[in-house]
Design an enzyme around this catalytic site. Sequence first.
Site, short mmCIF file in Angstrom:
data_model
loop_
_atom_site.label_atom_id
_atom_site.label_comp_id
_atom_site.label_asym_id
_atom_site.label_seq_id
_atom_site.Cartn_x
_atom_site.Cartn_y
_atom_site.Cartn_z
CD GLU A 225 45.46 49.40 50.00
OE1 GLU A 225 45.13 50.58 50.21
OE2 GLU A 225 46.38 49.07 49.23
CG HIS B 58 43.03 46.59 45.59
ND1 HIS B 58 43.44 47.13 44.39
CD2 HIS B 58 44.15 46.12 46.19
CE1 HIS B 58 44.75 46.99 44.29
NE2 HIS B 58 45.20 46.39 45.36
CG HIS C 288 47.17 42.96 42.43
ND1 HIS C 288 48.03 42.38 43.34
CD2 HIS C 288 46.74 44.11 43.01
CE1 HIS C 288 48.12 43.14 44.42
NE2 HIS C 288 47.33 44.19 44.25
CG HIS D 249 48.71 48.65 43.07
ND1 HIS D 249 48.71 49.35 44.24
CD2 HIS D 249 48.30 47.39 43.41
CE1 HIS D 249 48.33 48.56 45.24
NE2 HIS D 249 48.08 47.37 44.75
O1 2HA Z 1 46.36 44.03 50.46
O2 2HA Z 1 46.89 44.39 47.25
O3 2HA Z 1 47.40 46.96 47.64
C1 2HA Z 1 47.21 43.72 49.44
C2 2HA Z 1 47.17 44.73 48.37
C3 2HA Z 1 47.48 46.14 48.73
ZN ZN Z 2 47.12 45.79 45.65
#
Ligand code: 2HA
Ligand code: ZN
Length: 269
Positions: A118, A141, A143, A214
Amino acid sequence: MNILIQHPALQAEIDKVAEVAGYLWQKGWAERNGGNITINITAYVDDAMRALPALTEPRPIGKALPHLAGCWFYCKGTGRRMRDLARDPMANGSIIRILPGCDRYEIVADAPVAPTSELPSHLAVHDYLLAKGSPYRASLHTHPIELVALTHSRKWLEKDAATRMLWSMIPETRAFCPRGLGIVPYLMPSSVELAEATIRALDEDYDVVMWEKHGVFAVETDILNAFDQVDVLNKAAQIYIAARNMGFEPEGMSDAQMDELKGAFGLPK
Ligand code: 2HA
Ligand code: ZN
């Protein structure tokens, strides 16, 4: 060579990255290689670092990002696990510098670990933050389970519907995530479209943006603060779910109670 030994202030920033990477794994938000972290470390770069030779040939970013002139970043390595980063951030990530022209970078330390998939979107966000004169230097970022679950319902994808519900679960959310949760409709991971939609959402004055089905993308002054914003929002989602699991729709704090916090904490929204 371990450049951090001669650079204690930079070492302290990288230590924060390792600490947060451990939290992400412990919380179950970082399966396999899930999530990315990038930190703008330009403020810690001295002449000794500038004199370091590159470990790799210049690589294209994919786009010229003019506000990144002279910038340096720590980046999680592509395919690397957060749980490994927690133990050894310099073996599972690397330090890169942006080359003149702002469309290429090279890896400088400690090992030639290729940066996150990313990278173009992370660097585009850093370019946007610098253009705006923002003090934010960290992007995250990840999850987070309950926040991602919310985005599987149209109801919570309406603009600021999730923000209002999350703020009303516990006063801390209103106080410490005062800009709420921006929403980006589903887009392909790593795509230019996702990077552009993320920047548009940040520009609507959110610090944390939800990528539908996501994960979240958060920006803050440092990586601990970015983590805290996501943690506080996800905690509110957990309280909502706990109430629903007890068989009722939670009442939520009233608008008057939330407005009172707005005044007391001098909140922007
Ligand atoms: O790099 O979460 O969205 C792993 C991720 C990509
Ligand atoms: Zn991701």
